[in-house]
Design a protein around this motif. Structure first.
Motif, mmCIF file in Angstrom:
data_model
loop_
_atom_site.group_PDB
_atom_site.id
_atom_site.type_symbol
_atom_site.label_atom_id
_atom_site.label_comp_id
_atom_site.label_asym_id
_atom_site.label_seq_id
_atom_site.Cartn_x
_atom_site.Cartn_y
_atom_site.Cartn_z
ATOM 1 N N GLY A 256 0.802 -1.207 0.000
ATOM 2 C CA GLY A 256 0.000 0.000 0.000
ATOM 3 C C GLY A 256 0.834 1.256 0.000
ATOM 4 O O GLY A 256 2.054 1.230 0.247
ATOM 5 N N ILE A 257 0.156 2.348 -0.288
ATOM 6 C CA ILE A 257 0.772 3.675 -0.284
ATOM 7 C C ILE A 257 -0.147 4.609 0.506
ATOM 8 O O ILE A 257 -1.358 4.633 0.291
ATOM 9 C CB ILE A 257 0.954 4.216 -1.713
ATOM 10 C CG1 ILE A 257 1.946 3.346 -2.495
ATOM 11 C CG2 ILE A 257 1.433 5.660 -1.686
ATOM 12 C CD1 ILE A 257 2.089 3.759 -3.950
ATOM 13 N N ASP A 258 0.449 5.377 1.421
ATOM 14 C CA ASP A 258 -0.278 6.391 2.184
ATOM 15 C C ASP A 258 0.329 7.761 1.893
ATOM 16 O O ASP A 258 1.567 7.928 1.934
ATOM 17 C CB ASP A 258 -0.207 6.113 3.686
ATOM 18 C CG ASP A 258 -1.080 4.946 4.091
ATOM 19 O OD1 ASP A 258 -1.824 4.436 3.236
ATOM 20 O OD2 ASP A 258 -1.015 4.533 5.269
ATOM 21 N N TRP A 259 -0.532 8.722 1.607
ATOM 22 C CA TRP A 259 -0.047 10.083 1.357
ATOM 23 C C TRP A 259 -0.985 11.078 2.020
ATOM 24 O O TRP A 259 -2.191 11.060 1.792
ATOM 25 C CB TRP A 259 0.014 10.358 -0.146
ATOM 26 C CG TRP A 259 0.484 11.751 -0.472
ATOM 27 C CD1 TRP A 259 1.627 12.364 -0.060
ATOM 28 C CD2 TRP A 259 -0.222 12.712 -1.266
ATOM 29 N NE1 TRP A 259 1.700 13.640 -0.548
ATOM 30 C CE2 TRP A 259 0.573 13.891 -1.308
ATOM 31 C CE3 TRP A 259 -1.436 12.694 -1.965
ATOM 32 C CZ2 TRP A 259 0.201 15.027 -1.993
ATOM 33 C CZ3 TRP A 259 -1.811 13.825 -2.654
ATOM 34 C CH2 TRP A 259 -1.006 14.984 -2.671
ATOM 35 N N ASN A 260 -0.415 11.914 2.866
ATOM 36 C CA ASN A 260 -1.167 12.974 3.517
ATOM 37 C C ASN A 260 -0.975 14.270 2.735
ATOM 38 O O ASN A 260 0.146 14.767 2.584
ATOM 39 C CB ASN A 260 -0.694 13.172 4.958
ATOM 40 C CG ASN A 260 -1.008 11.977 5.835
ATOM 41 O OD1 ASN A 260 -2.101 11.445 5.775
ATOM 42 N ND2 ASN A 260 -0.031 11.554 6.634
ATOM 43 N N ASP A 261 -2.081 14.816 2.230
ATOM 44 C CA ASP A 261 -2.047 16.034 1.421
ATOM 45 C C ASP A 261 -1.924 17.260 2.340
ATOM 46 O O ASP A 261 -2.853 17.582 3.080
ATOM 47 C CB ASP A 261 -3.324 16.117 0.597
ATOM 48 C CG ASP A 261 -3.368 17.340 -0.291
ATOM 49 O OD1 ASP A 261 -2.399 18.114 -0.275
ATOM 50 O OD2 ASP A 261 -4.378 17.506 -0.999
ATOM 51 N N PRO A 262 -0.779 17.942 2.328
ATOM 52 C CA PRO A 262 -0.601 19.079 3.238
ATOM 53 C C PRO A 262 -1.388 20.318 2.819
ATOM 54 O O PRO A 262 -1.621 21.205 3.636
ATOM 55 C CB PRO A 262 0.906 19.343 3.169
ATOM 56 C CG PRO A 262 1.307 18.865 1.813
ATOM 57 C CD PRO A 262 0.412 17.689 1.518
ATOM 58 N N TRP A 263 -1.827 20.393 1.555
ATOM 59 C CA TRP A 263 -2.520 21.588 1.087
ATOM 60 C C TRP A 263 -4.013 21.565 1.440
ATOM 61 O O TRP A 263 -4.579 22.570 1.860
ATOM 62 C CB TRP A 263 -2.355 21.734 -0.430
ATOM 63 C CG TRP A 263 -0.924 21.952 -0.830
ATOM 64 C CD1 TRP A 263 -0.178 23.094 -0.699
ATOM 65 C CD2 TRP A 263 -0.054 20.974 -1.389
ATOM 66 N NE1 TRP A 263 1.094 22.907 -1.139
ATOM 67 C CE2 TRP A 263 1.217 21.604 -1.593
ATOM 68 C CE3 TRP A 263 -0.196 19.634 -1.751
ATOM 69 C CZ2 TRP A 263 2.307 20.935 -2.128
ATOM 70 C CZ3 TRP A 263 0.890 18.973 -2.290
ATOM 71 C CH2 TRP A 263 2.124 19.610 -2.476
ATOM 72 N N PHE A 264 -4.643 20.416 1.236
ATOM 73 C CA PHE A 264 -6.082 20.329 1.491
ATOM 74 C C PHE A 264 -6.399 19.500 2.748
ATOM 75 O O PHE A 264 -7.551 19.199 3.011
ATOM 76 C CB PHE A 264 -6.794 19.702 0.286
ATOM 77 C CG PHE A 264 -6.670 20.523 -0.969
ATOM 78 C CD1 PHE A 264 -7.481 21.623 -1.169
ATOM 79 C CD2 PHE A 264 -5.722 20.188 -1.930
ATOM 80 C CE1 PHE A 264 -7.370 22.381 -2.324
ATOM 81 C CE2 PHE A 264 -5.604 20.939 -3.085
ATOM 82 C CZ PHE A 264 -6.421 22.043 -3.290
ATOM 83 N N ASP A 265 -5.350 19.100 3.471
ATOM 84 C CA ASP A 265 -5.502 18.327 4.700
ATOM 85 C C ASP A 265 -6.296 17.035 4.438
ATOM 86 O O ASP A 265 -7.177 16.647 5.204
ATOM 87 C CB ASP A 265 -6.200 19.155 5.786
ATOM 88 C CG ASP A 265 -6.071 18.512 7.166
ATOM 89 O OD1 ASP A 265 -5.110 17.748 7.357
ATOM 90 O OD2 ASP A 265 -6.931 18.752 8.026
ATOM 91 N N GLY A 266 -5.986 16.408 3.319
ATOM 92 C CA GLY A 266 -6.645 15.150 2.955
ATOM 93 C C GLY A 266 -5.694 13.974 3.092
ATOM 94 O O GLY A 266 -4.519 14.119 3.455
ATOM 95 N N GLU A 267 -6.213 12.781 2.798
ATOM 96 C CA GLU A 267 -5.408 11.559 2.904
ATOM 97 C C GLU A 267 -5.745 10.638 1.744
ATOM 98 O O GLU A 267 -6.924 10.385 1.454
ATOM 99 C CB GLU A 267 -5.672 10.859 4.235
ATOM 100 C CG GLU A 267 -4.799 9.637 4.460
ATOM 101 C CD GLU A 267 -5.020 9.017 5.834
ATOM 102 O OE1 GLU A 267 -4.347 8.011 6.134
ATOM 103 O OE2 GLU A 267 -5.858 9.533 6.597
ATOM 104 N N LEU A 268 -4.730 10.140 1.091
ATOM 105 C CA LEU A 268 -4.894 9.191 -0.011
ATOM 106 C C LEU A 268 -4.296 7.858 0.391
ATOM 107 O O LEU A 268 -3.144 7.786 0.844
ATOM 108 C CB LEU A 268 -4.192 9.702 -1.272
ATOM 109 C CG LEU A 268 -4.139 8.723 -2.458
ATOM 110 C CD1 LEU A 268 -5.550 8.465 -2.989
ATOM 111 C CD2 LEU A 268 -3.229 9.265 -3.560
#
Length: 298
Positions: A256-268
């Motif tokens: 798996g891959i986890d990515w926290n979006d710092p601009w929109f405070d989201g998570e993929l």
């Protein structure tokens, strides 16, 4: 019982019309006066009482603490499972003969007290499932050990789970390993492997020696006397046997891959999962109608 019988039958000579007032008044669905070439079949009853349950007793202990670059945990769990499965005797009356069946007679003479027989029709086939009350007691022991270590951008969690139960009598070891690479605080890549054992020991234990349904047949003589029931074959029972069976297990691979979006405070999150069952139980070609021999070929 038949009140009218002529399903998909266009020959009126073969239509049976009941004249027994006790049957006609008992039928729970009101009978239309103009039934022509259609059937009216009345039944009542149910499967009786069935019950299944289990009680577990045991104890467990867990220990955890700091270890090198992380933590460790270990423990064990003992369980004693007392299970049961029971049912009342069940009889299904499935096929009738009427005065239209050969040898032709003017009326039937029924056995004394036989509720499935009247002067104009009787049940000729029934299947009987004997009542049973199966019990099983299974002892099982589980133990595990796991370490969780972190070095800068790398986290590794590794462990092993051991299990034993005394129905199949197998000692199993299931490894588990997960690694997480985090080059930044917002991004990580995960991969892992797990093995799971599942023998369903209780399922097989409480069904062992459970009786099969057995068919019985009868007919009538040229004078209209309904004969006694005659059993087909012999009473058979479920028997789950197997030579050197190993415990079925499932191997699971994950990524798996986890990515926290710092601009929109989201998570993929993206996940991949691959499971393969191995050594699953399968009915052997050597199995008979009364003995089911299990193999690990599933």
């Amino acid at each position: 019982v038949w009140a009218r019988s002529a399903v998909s039958n266009t020959n009126p000579a073969t239509w049976f019309y009941s004249t027994d007032p006790s049957i006609l008044s008992w039928c729970q669905v009101p009978l239309a006066s103009g039934l022509t070439g259609t059937s009216q079949l009345c039944r009542e009853g149910g499967y009786g009482n069935k019950a299944q349950g289990q009680e577990e007793k045991g104890f467990k202990a867990d220990i955890d603490g700091d270890f090198l670059a992380g933590a460790f945990s270990t423990g064990f769990d003992y369980r004693k499972t007392d299970a049961y499965r029971q049912a009342d005797e069940y009889t299904l009356y499935s096929s009738n003969y009427t005065l239209l069946n050969t040898p032709l007679v003017s009326s039937f003479t029924c056995p004394t007290g036989d509720a499935s027989c009247s002067y104009e029709q009787y049940t000729r086939v029934k299947t009987v499932t004997p009542g049973y009350h199966n019990k099983a007691s299974i002892n099982s022991l589980d133990a595990y050990a796991e370490v969780d270590q972190t070095w800068d951008w790398l986290n590794v969690r590794a462990g092993v789970h051991a299990s034993y139960e005394d129905f199949f009598g197998n000692l199993n070891f299931a490894p588990r390993l997960t690694a997480t690479i985090s080059p930044t605080e917002d991004f990580s890549v995960i991969g892992g492997f797990n093995r799971y054992y599942n023998a369903d020991a209780v399922y097989y234990a409480i069904r062992n020696n459970q009786p099969f349904a057995r068919a019985y047949n009868r007919s009538h003589t040229s004078s209209g006397v309904v004969t006694n029931w005659v059993g087909a074959g012999t009473q058979r029972y479920y028997s789950f046997l197997g030579d050197d069976l190993v415990t079925p297990y499932v191997d699971e691979f994950t990524a798996g891959i986890d990515w926290n979006d710092p601009w929109f405070d989201g998570e993929l999150r993206i996940r991949y999962l691959n499971r393969h069952g191995k050594d699953q139980y399968l009915k052997s070609v050597d199995s008979t109608s009364s003995v089911m021999t299990l193999t690990n070929e599933g």
